[in-house]
Design an enzyme around this catalytic site. Structure first.
Site, PDB file in Angstrom:
ATOM      1  N   HIS A   9       3.556  16.602 -29.620  1.00 58.48           N
ATOM      2  CA  HIS A   9       3.862  17.386 -30.820  1.00 58.48           C
ATOM      3  C   HIS A   9       5.292  17.902 -30.793  1.00 58.48           C
ATOM      4  O   HIS A   9       5.868  18.202 -31.849  1.00 58.48           O
ATOM      5  CB  HIS A   9       2.904  18.577 -30.926  1.00 58.48           C
ATOM      6  CG  HIS A   9       1.527  18.204 -31.388  1.00 58.48           C
ATOM      7  ND1 HIS A   9       0.662  17.453 -30.648  1.00 58.48           N
ATOM      8  CD2 HIS A   9       0.896  18.503 -32.563  1.00 58.48           C
ATOM      9  CE1 HIS A   9      -0.467  17.282 -31.320  1.00 58.48           C
ATOM     10  NE2 HIS A   9      -0.360  17.908 -32.481  1.00 58.48           N
ATOM     11  N   HIS A 168      -3.749  -0.764  14.304  1.00 57.36           N
ATOM     12  CA  HIS A 168      -2.491  -1.289  13.783  1.00 57.36           C
ATOM     13  C   HIS A 168      -2.672  -2.769  13.496  1.00 57.36           C
ATOM     14  O   HIS A 168      -3.791  -3.289  13.503  1.00 57.36           O
ATOM     15  CB  HIS A 168      -1.336  -1.019  14.755  1.00 57.36           C
ATOM     16  CG  HIS A 168      -1.529  -1.610  16.111  1.00 57.36           C
ATOM     17  ND1 HIS A 168      -1.041  -2.846  16.463  1.00 57.36           N
ATOM     18  CD2 HIS A 168      -2.185  -1.146  17.200  1.00 57.36           C
ATOM     19  CE1 HIS A 168      -1.362  -3.119  17.708  1.00 57.36           C
ATOM     20  NE2 HIS A 168      -2.063  -2.116  18.188  1.00 57.36           N
ATOM     21  N   HIS A 438       7.643  -4.691  16.584  1.00 59.81           N
ATOM     22  CA  HIS A 438       7.175  -5.817  17.389  1.00 59.81           C
ATOM     23  C   HIS A 438       8.340  -6.518  18.074  1.00 59.81           C
ATOM     24  O   HIS A 438       8.150  -7.163  19.117  1.00 59.81           O
ATOM     25  CB  HIS A 438       6.380  -6.794  16.519  1.00 59.81           C
ATOM     26  CG  HIS A 438       4.962  -6.361  16.307  1.00 59.81           C
ATOM     27  ND1 HIS A 438       4.316  -6.463  15.101  1.00 59.81           N
ATOM     28  CD2 HIS A 438       4.067  -5.799  17.163  1.00 59.81           C
ATOM     29  CE1 HIS A 438       3.078  -5.994  15.230  1.00 59.81           C
ATOM     30  NE2 HIS A 438       2.910  -5.583  16.460  1.00 59.81           N
TER      31      HIS A 438
END
Length: 492
Positions: A9, A168, A438
Site C-alpha cells: 500500500h 564428514h 583433504h
C-alpha cells in the site's frame, strides 16, 4: 531465474524492502515493486494494473513470486493475474509470507538458483529463525516439500556417532553407498530433523558431529535389510577405524618437527572458469548431453585416482575420491544441472559452475571447520568437469627428475596430491590452503611436510631459488639473491 514482485500500500515501504533485498541480490534475481496509487491526496493503496505491469517487467520462464502486505494488496494481485496473458499468469505464484522477511528470504533463494517451489518455501519459512530466537513456536511452511514421515509400522535404529570428525564426506559417502540398493523409504534424523541418507549432499546439511545420536527410520519391503546394513556399518565406524574409548585411530607416517631445505619449484596448476553465456532453446539437449559426458569422464578420473590413492596410501585415502565420485552421481545434483540449462538457457560450463559453486558456498557456511574445508573438494571436482568440457583432462602435476624440491603454490587440490613422491617433493608451502583439507590429509599420509597460509610466498620466491621451510614455526625463509637479504615469511 525466479524473480520477485513486492506489492504494498505504501511506496516508501516497498522501496525500503527493495533496498534491503537488493543488498542480497548481487547480480541474481530481479525485483520489481507495485506500490501506492497515483493520487497525491490519498497515495496509500494498491493498483491491479501496476501489479500486472510489475509482473510483466520481470517475467521469466522459471516463474515470478509475488509478496503482498495487506488484504486489498492480495485482491489487486489476484486481479492482476486475471489481466495477464494466460501463459504468463501460470508462471506466477502469490505468496502469503510476511512482506519484509519473506522478500529477503525469497531473493536469497532465487539468486541461488532455487526453483519456484523452493523459493516459495524459503519465503514462507522466513519467520522461523526469529521465532526460535524468541523462544516462540514456529509455524511450518504452507507450501513446498515436507520432511518425509515414516508410516506407523516403520522400523528404526539409533546410533551415537563416535567418529571424532562426525559424518564428514568419507563416512557419509560410505553410508549413502551402503543404503542405496535397498527398496525402502529411508529417513535419517538428528534432533528431529530428517534427510534422505542416500544423498551425500543432504547428509552434509545434517552436520552430524561426534557425540550426536542419529536415528535411521525405514519402511518398505527391504526396510529390515537397510537397518541391518546401517547397524553393521555404524559398528565399523562408517568405514573409519574408531575406538569406542579413544576415538578414531588414524594411520600415517610421523613427520618430526624441524625444517627442510630445498630448491623452490613454483607451480600454477590449471584452473578453469566458465564464461556466462546464453544458449538457444534448440541447443538445450545438446548442452545437457555435453555435461553428462563430462560428468561421466570426471567420474572415471575419480575412480582412477581412488585406485592410485589406495595403492600408494591405503583405503582411507582412496575413500576420499570414491566419495567424490559418489557425490556427483547424486540424481538431485544432475537434475539441477539439467534444469539450469533448460530454464536459464545456460551453457553446460555456466550451469555446472553455478551449481557446484553454490554447493561449495553451503559447505563454507557450516559451523564445523572440518566440513567447511570440504568446499575445496567441490572446487576440485568443478575444475575437472570444466576441463573435460573444454581444454581436456586435467594433467597431473609435473615435478621433473630433481633430487627433491620445495613446492610453492597458491593452493593444491586433493586430486593434485596423488602422484607426488616423497623423494621428489621435500615439502609444500601454500599461500592459501586449510589444515583440515583433504590436500593436507593426503600430504600427511605421504609424509610430505606442508605449511598453509604463508601469505606472499608466491611473490617472494622464484623457481630454482633455495629456501627453508620450518615446520616448527610454520615459516619460510628464502635465500637472498646476490647482494640482497634473506626474506622471511610466516604462516598466516
Amino acid at each position: 531465474m525466479v524473480n520477485i514482485v513486492v506489492v504494498s500500500h505504501s511506496l516508501l515501504l516497498a522501496q525500503g524492502v527493495a533496498q534491503l533485498a537488493e543488498q542480497m541480490i548481487q547480480g541474481g534475481c530481479r525485483l520489481a515493486i507495485a506500490a501506492g496509487v497515483d493520487d497525491e491526496a490519498h497515495p496509500i493503496g494498491t493498483d491491479a494494473v501496476k501489479v500486472m505491469e510489475a509482473i510483466a517487467s520481470v517475467d521469466d520462464p522459471a516463474g515470478v513470486l509475488v509478496l503482498m502486505d495487506l488484504g486489498s494488496a492480495l485482491l489487486s494481485a489476484e486481479t492482476a493475474l486475471e489481466l495477464l496473458d494466460r501463459d504468463m499468469a501460470q508462471r506466477v505464484r502469490l505468496c502469503a509470507a510476511p512482506l519484509v522477511e519473506g522478500t529477503l528470504a525469497a531473493v536469497v533463494a532465487a539468486s541461488a538458483g532455487g526453483d519456484l517451489p523452493r523459493v516459495t518455501t524459503e519465503a514462507l519459512g522466513a519467520l522461523a529463525a526469529k521465532a526460535r530466537q524468541l523462544g516462540e513456536p514456529a509455524d511450518q511452511p504452507a507450501a513446498g516439500p515436507a520432511t518425509p514421515v515414516m508410516p506407523a509400522d516403520g522400523q528404526s535404529v539409533s546410533w551415537k556417532v563416535l567418529n571424532p570428525n562426525g559424518l564428514h564426506v568419507r563416512p557419509a559417502a560410505q553410508l549413502a553407498g551402503v543404503l542405496a540398493p535397498f527398496k525402502a523409504d529411508l529417513l535419517l534424523q538428528k534432533e528431529g530433523r530428517g534427510v534422505d541418507p542416500r544423498s551425500l549432499n543432504q547428509l552434509a546439511t545434517l552436520q552430524v558431529r561426534q557425540g550426536d545420536t542419529i536415528r535411521l527410520l525405514a519402511s518398505g519391503p527391504e526396510a529390515q535389510q537397510a537397518l541391518d546394513a546401517f547397524s553393521t556399518l555404524a559398528r565399523r565406524g562408517f568405514g573409519e577405524h574408531v575406538d569406542a574409548r579413544a576415538g578414531m585411530v588414524l594411520g600415517g607416517i610421523p613427520v618430526p618437527p624441524g625444517g627442510i631445505r630445498a630448491p623452490v619449484l613454483k607451480l600454477r596448476p590449471a584452473r578453469y572458469h566458465a564464461r556466462s553465456e546464453t544458449i538457444s532453446r534448440a541447443q538445450v539437449t545438446g548442452q545437457q548431453q555435453r555435461l553428462r559426458s563430462a560428468m561421466a569422464a570426471t567420474r572415471g578420473d575419480l575412480r582412477r585416482l581412488a585406485h592410485r590413492a589406495g595403492d600408494a596410501m591405503g583405503p582411507d585415502q582412496a575413500a576420499i575420491f570414491s566419495a567424490h565420485a559418489l557425490l556427483i552421481e547424486d540424481e538431485d545434483l544432475l537434475r539441477a544441472f539439467d534444469q539450469r540449462i533448460a530454464r536459464q538457457l545456460a551453457g553446460a560450463e555456466a550451469a555446472v559452475q553455478h551449481e557446484l559453486l553454490a554447493m561449495a558456498g553451503e559447505y563454507l557456511a557450516m559451523e564445523d571447520p572440518y566440513l567447511r574445508a570440504r568446499e575445496l573438494d567441490i572446487r576440485d571436482i568443478l575444475n575437472r568437469v570444466l576441463g573435460h568440457l573444454g581444454a581436456g583432462p586435467v594433467a597431473p602435476l609435473s615435478i621433473g627428475d630433481g633430487d627433491g624440491v620445495l613446492l610453492v603454490a597458491e593452493e593444491l587440490m586433493p586430486s593434485e596430491m596423488i602422484g607426488l613422491e616423497r623423494q621428489k617433493v621435500k615439502g609444500i608451502c601454500l599461500s592459501e590452503g586449510n589444515i583440515w583439507s583433504h590436500s593436507a590429509i593426503l600430504a600427511r599420509a605421504q609424509g610430505i611436510p606442508m605449511v598453509v597460509g604463508v601469505s606472499g610466498c608466491m611473490q617472494a620466491t622464484r623457481t630454482g631459488q633455495m629456501a627453508a621451510l620450518d615446520m616448527t614455526t610454520g615459516s619460510l625463509t628464502v635465500d637472498k639473491p646476490a647482494g640482497g637479504k634473506k626474506a622471511g615469511l610466516d604462516e598466516a
